[in-house]
Design a protein around this motif. Structure first.
Motif, PDB file in Angstrom:
ATOM      1  N   LYS A  14       0.840  -1.203   0.000  1.00 47.60           N
ATOM      2  CA  LYS A  14       0.000   0.000   0.000  1.00 47.60           C
ATOM      3  C   LYS A  14       0.875   1.253   0.000  1.00 47.60           C
ATOM      4  N   ALA A  15       0.499   2.208  -0.840  1.00 47.13           N
ATOM      5  CA  ALA A  15       1.300   3.432  -0.944  1.00 47.13           C
ATOM      6  C   ALA A  15       1.166   4.264   0.324  1.00 47.13           C
ATOM      7  N   PRO A  16       2.287   4.850   0.758  1.00 40.95           N
ATOM      8  CA  PRO A  16       2.224   5.685   1.954  1.00 40.95           C
ATOM      9  C   PRO A  16       1.531   7.019   1.672  1.00 40.95           C
ATOM     10  N   THR A  17       0.440   7.258   2.338  1.00 45.19           N
ATOM     11  CA  THR A  17      -0.282   8.523   2.160  1.00 45.19           C
ATOM     12  C   THR A  17      -0.907   8.927   3.495  1.00 45.19           C
ATOM     13  N   GLY A  18      -1.473  10.126   3.514  1.00 45.32           N
ATOM     14  CA  GLY A  18      -2.305  10.530   4.635  1.00 45.32           C
ATOM     15  C   GLY A  18      -1.568  11.287   5.717  1.00 45.32           C
ATOM     16  N   ALA A  19      -2.378  11.936   6.554  1.00 48.46           N
ATOM     17  CA  ALA A  19      -1.846  12.801   7.604  1.00 48.46           C
ATOM     18  C   ALA A  19      -1.084  11.994   8.660  1.00 48.46           C
ATOM     19  N   GLY A  20      -1.593  10.821   9.000  1.00 50.04           N
ATOM     20  CA  GLY A  20      -0.953   9.983  10.018  1.00 50.04           C
ATOM     21  C   GLY A  20       0.456   9.603   9.594  1.00 50.04           C
ATOM     22  N   TYR A  21       0.582   9.229   8.340  1.00 50.18           N
ATOM     23  CA  TYR A  21       1.894   8.853   7.806  1.00 50.18           C
ATOM     24  C   TYR A  21       2.862  10.029   7.899  1.00 50.18           C
ATOM     25  N   ARG A  22       2.386  11.208   7.485  1.00 43.95           N
ATOM     26  CA  ARG A  22       3.262  12.379   7.487  1.00 43.95           C
ATOM     27  C   ARG A  22       3.674  12.777   8.909  1.00 43.95           C
ATOM     28  N   GLU A  23       2.756  12.634   9.843  1.00 42.88           N
ATOM     29  CA  GLU A  23       3.043  12.974  11.233  1.00 42.88           C
ATOM     30  C   GLU A  23       4.134  12.033  11.791  1.00 42.88           C
ATOM     31  N   THR A  24       3.998  10.741  11.523  1.00 35.39           N
ATOM     32  CA  THR A  24       5.004   9.772  11.973  1.00 35.39           C
ATOM     33  C   THR A  24       6.362  10.114  11.376  1.00 35.39           C
ATOM     34  N   HIS A  25       6.358  10.384  10.070  1.00 34.04           N
ATOM     35  CA  HIS A  25       7.571  10.732   9.353  1.00 34.04           C
ATOM     36  C   HIS A  25       8.249  11.943   9.999  1.00 34.04           C
ATOM     37  N   LYS A  26       7.441  12.939  10.348  1.00 28.95           N
ATOM     38  CA  LYS A  26       7.952  14.171  10.928  1.00 28.95           C
ATOM     39  C   LYS A  26       8.606  13.899  12.293  1.00 28.95           C
ATOM     40  N   ILE A  27       7.915  13.134  13.120  1.00 30.16           N
ATOM     41  CA  ILE A  27       8.451  12.847  14.464  1.00 30.16           C
ATOM     42  C   ILE A  27       9.761  12.057  14.363  1.00 30.16           C
ATOM     43  N   ILE A  28       9.793  11.088  13.456  1.00 30.09           N
ATOM     44  CA  ILE A  28      11.012  10.281  13.271  1.00 30.09           C
ATOM     45  C   ILE A  28      12.182  11.184  12.833  1.00 30.09           C
ATOM     46  N   ARG A  29      11.921  12.060  11.880  1.00 33.18           N
ATOM     47  CA  ARG A  29      12.966  12.957  11.375  1.00 33.18           C
ATOM     48  C   ARG A  29      13.444  13.922  12.458  1.00 33.18           C
ATOM     49  N   GLU A  30      12.478  14.542  13.144  1.00 35.14           N
ATOM     50  CA  GLU A  30      12.823  15.531  14.166  1.00 35.14           C
ATOM     51  C   GLU A  30      13.702  14.940  15.266  1.00 35.14           C
ATOM     52  N   HIS A  31      13.487  13.655  15.542  1.00 36.25           N
ATOM     53  CA  HIS A  31      14.264  13.022  16.611  1.00 36.25           C
ATOM     54  C   HIS A  31      15.488  12.294  16.078  1.00 36.25           C
ATOM     55  N   LYS A  32      15.759  12.503  14.791  1.00 33.63           N
ATOM     56  CA  LYS A  32      16.936  11.896  14.146  1.00 33.63           C
ATOM     57  C   LYS A  32      17.007  10.398  14.410  1.00 33.63           C
ATOM     58  N   LEU A  33      15.871   9.726  14.237  1.00 27.13           N
ATOM     59  CA  LEU A  33      15.835   8.294  14.513  1.00 27.13           C
ATOM     60  C   LEU A  33      15.932   7.495  13.230  1.00 27.13           C
ATOM     61  N   VAL A  34      16.496   6.311  13.361  1.00 25.97           N
ATOM     62  CA  VAL A  34      16.570   5.380  12.242  1.00 25.97           C
ATOM     63  C   VAL A  34      15.446   4.371  12.459  1.00 25.97           C
ATOM     64  N   THR A  35      14.737   4.001  11.410  1.00 29.24           N
ATOM     65  CA  THR A  35      13.705   2.969  11.558  1.00 29.24           C
ATOM     66  C   THR A  35      14.021   1.782  10.654  1.00 29.24           C
ATOM     67  N   VAL A  36      13.633   0.610  11.122  1.00 28.98           N
ATOM     68  CA  VAL A  36      13.834  -0.567  10.295  1.00 28.98           C
ATOM     69  C   VAL A  36      12.818  -0.544   9.153  1.00 28.98           C
ATOM     70  N   CYS A  37      11.714   0.152   9.381  1.00 28.22           N
ATOM     71  CA  CYS A  37      10.688   0.275   8.336  1.00 28.22           C
ATOM     72  C   CYS A  37      11.308   0.830   7.057  1.00 28.22           C
ATOM     73  N   GLU A  38      12.138   1.867   7.216  1.00 34.39           N
ATOM     74  CA  GLU A  38      12.778   2.490   6.050  1.00 34.39           C
ATOM     75  C   GLU A  38      14.005   1.713   5.604  1.00 34.39           C
ATOM     76  N   GLU A  39      14.825   1.306   6.577  1.00 31.82           N
ATOM     77  CA  GLU A  39      16.079   0.618   6.227  1.00 31.82           C
ATOM     78  C   GLU A  39      15.800  -0.665   5.454  1.00 31.82           C
ATOM     79  N   ALA A  40      14.745  -1.371   5.883  1.00 33.59           N
ATOM     80  CA  ALA A  40      14.442  -2.646   5.235  1.00 33.59           C
ATOM     81  C   ALA A  40      13.518  -2.462   4.044  1.00 33.59           C
ATOM     82  N   GLY A  41      13.068  -1.227   3.802  1.00 37.69           N
ATOM     83  CA  GLY A  41      12.088  -0.996   2.737  1.00 37.69           C
ATOM     84  C   GLY A  41      10.858  -1.858   2.974  1.00 37.69           C
ATOM     85  N   CYS A  42      10.370  -1.851   4.218  1.00 39.45           N
ATOM     86  CA  CYS A  42       9.289  -2.752   4.592  1.00 39.45           C
ATOM     87  C   CYS A  42       8.017  -2.459   3.814  1.00 39.45           C
ATOM     88  N   PRO A  43       7.396  -3.507   3.262  1.00 40.69           N
ATOM     89  CA  PRO A  43       6.186  -3.305   2.458  1.00 40.69           C
ATOM     90  C   PRO A  43       4.992  -2.791   3.264  1.00 40.69           C
TER      91      PRO A  43
END
Ligand code: SF4
Ligand code: SF4
Length: 290
Positions: A14-43
């Motif tokens: 499923k394509a990443p869309t929506g306000a919830g997705y963007r909010e999560t993305h923002k919090i992860i970036r602001e806290h300079k965190l690495v996620t396995v979701c991105e590193e692994a390209g999790c579907p």
């Protein structure tokens, strides 16, 4: 020949869309965190992030191991960031998570394998979010003193997860830096140290294993007292990674789930898109309510 079997239609991303997705993305970036979701390209990232679920990967984005299924870079990692536990705790609080999964790269370059850093992160999250259940997905601490495991268990995560990843016969080609029985024994020792702690493990299928081997892994896991099991389809992150041997049919996953419950696992997730951390919180909630 490097030809890969064609992705069947049950592997739908499923394509990443929506306000919830963007909010999560923002919090992860602001806290300079690495996620396995991105590193692994999790579907599942579109779905999970929309609901605020992300799996934090601590201790950097460079790993000292080079598992052939894994997309994380191999090399010499940076020194540990002493402020990371605080940033993870802050992010977990902002995301408002009921359940968080925290994992890491493997740190064979550190004496304790990062055990103390894991423990500090658990304590920091617990301090800031006492109502959040904490699941850790750890490396194998293969080259460390056995006592490092006690350090992690003493921080009292709610679920201790360590993935066996595949059947023992495939370790040399899939997980060359690891040892099957060491990983199994690690999980068994967690139960010995704290019998009340839930233990969890998982494997990928479609790497070249057969059903008999999968059933044997289940038996080994139960003998080690492992409570929760995940089984998902292996997907090749890039053409340089381990080839997909086959796409396991959803019916075969359903059969694995049935067999696993028969063997006594408390909670089983076996579907093509199952990942270690997929719906981990919902499953845990369900179990606690039962
Ligand atoms: Fe992240 Fe796990 Fe969800 Fe994948 S399944 S997006 S790794 S939380
Ligand atoms: Fe990837 Fe973990 Fe293997 Fe490192 S130890 S290469 S992060 S699977």
């Amino acid at each position: 020949d490097n030809a890969q079997p064609k992705k069947p239609d049950w592997i739908r991303v499923k394509a990443p869309t929506g306000a919830g997705y963007r909010e999560t993305h923002k919090i992860i970036r602001e806290h300079k965190l690495v996620t396995v979701c991105e590193e692994a390209g999790c579907p599942n990232a579109g779905e999970c992030w929309s609901q605020g679920h992300a799996t934090m990967m601590i201790m950097g984005d460079v790993c000292t191991r080079g598992c052939t299924f894994c997309n994380v870079a191999t090399g010499k990692p940076d020194a540990l960031d002493l402020f990371e536990p605080g940033r993870v705790a802050d992010a977990v609080q902002k995301l408002g998570l009921n359940h968080v999964v925290i994992t890491s790269v493997d740190r064979d370059d550190i004496d304790d394998g990062g055990a103390e850093h894991f423990a500090q992160t658990i304590r920091a999250v617990r301090h800031r979010s006492p109502g959040t259940t904490i699941e850790i997905l750890t490396p194998d601490f293969l080259h460390c003193a056995p006592s490092v495991l006690e350090t992690v268990v003493a921080a009292k995560p709610d679920v201790f997860n360590h993935n066996l990843e595949t059947v023992p016969a495939l370790y040399p080609t899939v997980r060359p830096g690891a040892r099957y029985f060491h990983s199994l024994r690690l999980l068994q020792r967690v139960k010995e140290i704290d019998p009340m702690m839930f233990t969890k493990s998982g494997i990928m299928v479609g790497l070249g294993e057969d059903r008999v081997q999968v059933h044997q892994v289940m038996d080994d896991m139960r003998a080690a007292g492992i409570d929760f099991l995940t089984i998902g389809q292996y997907l090749q992150p890039t053409p340089k990674h381990h080839a997909v041997d086959r796409f396991v049919h959803p019916d075969e996953f359903a059969a694995y789930e049935k067999v696993a419950y028969g063997k006594g696992f408390l909670m089983v997730s076996a579907t093509p898109l199952t990942r270690s951390s997929y719906h981990a919180g919902d499953d845990f909630e369900r179990l606690r309510a039962a």
